[in-house]
Design an enzyme around this catalytic site. Structure first.
Site, PDB file in Angstrom:
ATOM      1  N   LEU A   1       0.818  -1.217   0.000  1.00 35.88           N
ATOM      2  CA  LEU A   1       0.000   0.000   0.000  1.00 35.88           C
ATOM      3  C   LEU A   1       0.851   1.267   0.000  1.00 35.88           C
ATOM      4  O   LEU A   1       0.318   2.366  -0.129  1.00 35.88           O
ATOM      5  CB  LEU A   1      -0.910   0.026   1.238  1.00 35.88           C
ATOM      6  CG  LEU A   1      -2.112  -0.903   1.253  1.00 35.88           C
ATOM      7  CD1 LEU A   1      -2.819  -0.784   2.596  1.00 35.88           C
ATOM      8  CD2 LEU A   1      -3.066  -0.585   0.115  1.00 35.88           C
ATOM      9  N   SER A   2       2.147   1.106   0.149  1.00 35.28           N
ATOM     10  CA  SER A   2       3.010   2.282   0.282  1.00 35.28           C
ATOM     11  C   SER A   2       2.897   3.265  -0.886  1.00 35.28           C
ATOM     12  O   SER A   2       2.855   4.484  -0.656  1.00 35.28           O
ATOM     13  CB  SER A   2       4.462   1.854   0.484  1.00 35.28           C
ATOM     14  OG  SER A   2       4.620   1.224   1.738  1.00 35.28           O
TER      15      SER A   2
ATOM     16  N   THR B   1      11.024  -3.345   2.704  1.00 32.46           N
ATOM     17  CA  THR B   1      10.236  -4.358   3.389  1.00 32.46           C
ATOM     18  C   THR B   1      10.988  -5.680   3.301  1.00 32.46           C
ATOM     19  O   THR B   1      12.147  -5.720   2.858  1.00 32.46           O
ATOM     20  CB  THR B   1       8.814  -4.420   2.788  1.00 32.46           C
ATOM     21  OG1 THR B   1       8.016  -5.327   3.546  1.00 32.46           O
ATOM     22  CG2 THR B   1       8.840  -4.850   1.329  1.00 32.46           C
TER      23      THR B   1
ATOM     24  N   LYS C   1      15.401  -5.598   5.125  1.00 30.54           N
ATOM     25  CA  LYS C   1      15.632  -4.657   6.223  1.00 30.54           C
ATOM     26  C   LYS C   1      16.996  -4.828   6.888  1.00 30.54           C
ATOM     27  O   LYS C   1      17.579  -3.862   7.362  1.00 30.54           O
ATOM     28  CB  LYS C   1      14.517  -4.778   7.267  1.00 30.54           C
ATOM     29  CG  LYS C   1      13.159  -4.312   6.756  1.00 30.54           C
ATOM     30  CD  LYS C   1      12.099  -4.392   7.845  1.00 30.54           C
ATOM     31  CE  LYS C   1      10.752  -3.920   7.338  1.00 30.54           C
ATOM     32  NZ  LYS C   1       9.718  -3.947   8.404  1.00 30.54           N
TER      33      LYS C   1
ATOM     34  N   GLY D   1       6.168 -13.997  17.085  1.00 30.16           N
ATOM     35  CA  GLY D   1       7.136 -13.767  16.030  1.00 30.16           C
ATOM     36  C   GLY D   1       8.394 -13.119  16.573  1.00 30.16           C
ATOM     37  O   GLY D   1       8.349 -12.413  17.588  1.00 30.16           O
TER      38      GLY D   1
ATOM     39  N   PRO E   1      13.205 -21.061  18.339  1.00 27.24           N
ATOM     40  CA  PRO E   1      13.914 -20.125  19.214  1.00 27.24           C
ATOM     41  C   PRO E   1      15.275 -19.701  18.686  1.00 27.24           C
ATOM     42  O   PRO E   1      15.734 -18.590  18.964  1.00 27.24           O
ATOM     43  CB  PRO E   1      14.047 -20.908  20.525  1.00 27.24           C
ATOM     44  CG  PRO E   1      12.926 -21.887  20.498  1.00 27.24           C
ATOM     45  CD  PRO E   1      12.780 -22.277  19.052  1.00 27.24           C
TER      46      PRO E   1
ATOM     47  N   ARG F   1      16.077 -18.757  15.858  1.00 28.13           N
ATOM     48  CA  ARG F   1      15.965 -17.648  14.919  1.00 28.13           C
ATOM     49  C   ARG F   1      15.575 -16.334  15.607  1.00 28.13           C
ATOM     50  O   ARG F   1      15.464 -15.308  14.952  1.00 28.13           O
ATOM     51  CB  ARG F   1      14.950 -17.989  13.831  1.00 28.13           C
ATOM     52  CG  ARG F   1      15.342 -19.223  13.026  1.00 28.13           C
ATOM     53  CD  ARG F   1      14.376 -19.524  11.919  1.00 28.13           C
ATOM     54  NE  ARG F   1      14.346 -18.473  10.912  1.00 28.13           N
ATOM     55  CZ  ARG F   1      13.561 -18.490   9.844  1.00 28.13           C
ATOM     56  NH1 ARG F   1      12.729 -19.514   9.655  1.00 28.13           N
ATOM     57  NH2 ARG F   1      13.607 -17.505   8.972  1.00 28.13           N
TER      58      ARG F   1
ATOM     59  N   TYR G   1      -2.685  -6.160   7.959  1.00 30.03           N
ATOM     60  CA  TYR G   1      -3.743  -5.219   7.582  1.00 30.03           C
ATOM     61  C   TYR G   1      -4.597  -5.720   6.420  1.00 30.03           C
ATOM     62  O   TYR G   1      -5.640  -5.136   6.123  1.00 30.03           O
ATOM     63  CB  TYR G   1      -3.166  -3.835   7.252  1.00 30.03           C
ATOM     64  CG  TYR G   1      -2.201  -3.785   6.085  1.00 30.03           C
ATOM     65  CD1 TYR G   1      -2.653  -3.768   4.773  1.00 30.03           C
ATOM     66  CD2 TYR G   1      -0.829  -3.735   6.302  1.00 30.03           C
ATOM     67  CE1 TYR G   1      -1.775  -3.709   3.703  1.00 30.03           C
ATOM     68  CE2 TYR G   1       0.065  -3.672   5.243  1.00 30.03           C
ATOM     69  CZ  TYR G   1      -0.418  -3.660   3.946  1.00 30.03           C
ATOM     70  OH  TYR G   1       0.457  -3.605   2.888  1.00 30.03           O
TER      71      TYR G   1
ATOM     72  N   GLY H   1      -2.184  -3.305  11.602  1.00 32.74           N
ATOM     73  CA  GLY H   1      -1.021  -3.030  10.777  1.00 32.74           C
ATOM     74  C   GLY H   1      -1.185  -1.772   9.959  1.00 32.74           C
ATOM     75  O   GLY H   1      -0.188  -1.113   9.617  1.00 32.74           O
TER      76      GLY H   1
END
Length: 279
Positions: free
Chosen positions: A14-15, A61, A65, A124, A151, A153, A218, A239
């Site tokens: 959506l950016s 995204t 990152k 997460g 765990p 990660r 979202y 979100g």
């Protein structure tokens, strides 16, 4: 001047709708914002090919990152704290400055609600979870339970949160054990960074008693987690709240304008989501 969001996948983003709405309201008719698919391992080559006389900013995204960090000439403190960068400013002299507006956006969203935040449960353990945990730590979180599939990660996230100046306690549990227990997890706030496919009934039951739910999903909305929280009468943050807040900070950084039209940006995102759901 050109800007873009990069990632893989990125066609759902959506950016472009949100940023272009800001440009229209600000009268920046010569500014463009696109979505460009850049796969893991391809960020350096893409950025090296950009002319800073034409390009101003990049939103990043997944999975880029963390990949951005070696490419930066400088960065803000939140990039250092999270080990993740979601915004790159391309300076006229060819240097690159990194920001993490996921953290500052989360601080904006959380600051709009008067809820205790001392104990958090976070589903997460990736870059987004790290950003939200650090925002919560800045808002007074003293204890965090991180629930992950593997765990091993979550090591970077645990280290980043434990290193916050408030030194919150961090506990790691697995999704399997949480979903398999009859007892529910308790806390002041629940943050979910997992996809809707992972929001199975057993997990929803385990977190059903937490009164503030922040789900970074979202689309589709409401997620199973958000729908269950709304039925229980809990406060639900989405979100989309985070996406718009962090985009406001990106537009300020990229354009230098502080009169950013947050309302118009939110409306544009909601209209686009409504249009997609009717197709």
């Amino acid at each position: 001047m050109r800007c873009a969001v990069l990632g893989d996948p990125v066609d759902h983003s959506l950016s472009p709708v949100i940023h272009c709405a800001a440009y229209r309201e600000l009268g920046l008719d010569d500014w463009e914002y696109d979505a460009v698919r850049v796969a893991a391992g391809g960020l350096a080559g893409f950025v090296d090919g950009l002319d800073p006389a034409e390009w101003r900013g990049l939103s990043l995204t997944m999975p880029l990152k963390r990949e951005a960090l070696p490419l930066l000439s400088s960065h803000d403190d939140w990039v250092s704290a999270t080990g993740a960068c979601n915004t790159v400013l391309l300076e006229p002299d060819g240097s690159r400055h990194g920001l993490n507006t996921d953290v500052t956006g989360a601080l904006m969203v959380l600051g709009e609600h008067d809820h205790p935040l001392e104990r958090a449960v976070v589903l997460g353990g990736g870059a987004t979870a790290t950003s939200l945990l650090l925002a919560l730590a800045d808002r007074g979180m003293r204890h965090a339970t991180i629930v992950v599939r593997d765990p091993a990660r979550a090591g970077d996230t645990v280290h980043a949160v434990a290193a916050h100046r408030s030194a919150p306690q961090v506990e790691v549990r697995t999704l399997a054990e949480v979903e398999g227990e009859a007892e529910t997890l308790t806390g002041d706030v629940l943050v979910s960074t997992v996809p809707t496919s992972a929001q199975v009934p057993e997990l929803l039951a385990a977190v059903a008693d937490i009164p503030l739910v922040f789900d970074v999903v979202y689309d589709p909305w409401p997620s199973p987690l958000a729908a269950a929280a709304e039925r229980a009468g809990w406060t639900v943050l989405s979100g989309l709240d985070l996406l718009v807040a962090q985009a406001i900070n990106q537009v300020v950084a990229m354009t230098g304008r502080h009169d950013v039209p947050g309302g118009a940006m939110r409306r544009a995102a909601e209209e686009e989501l409504a249009s997609r759901s009717s197709r």
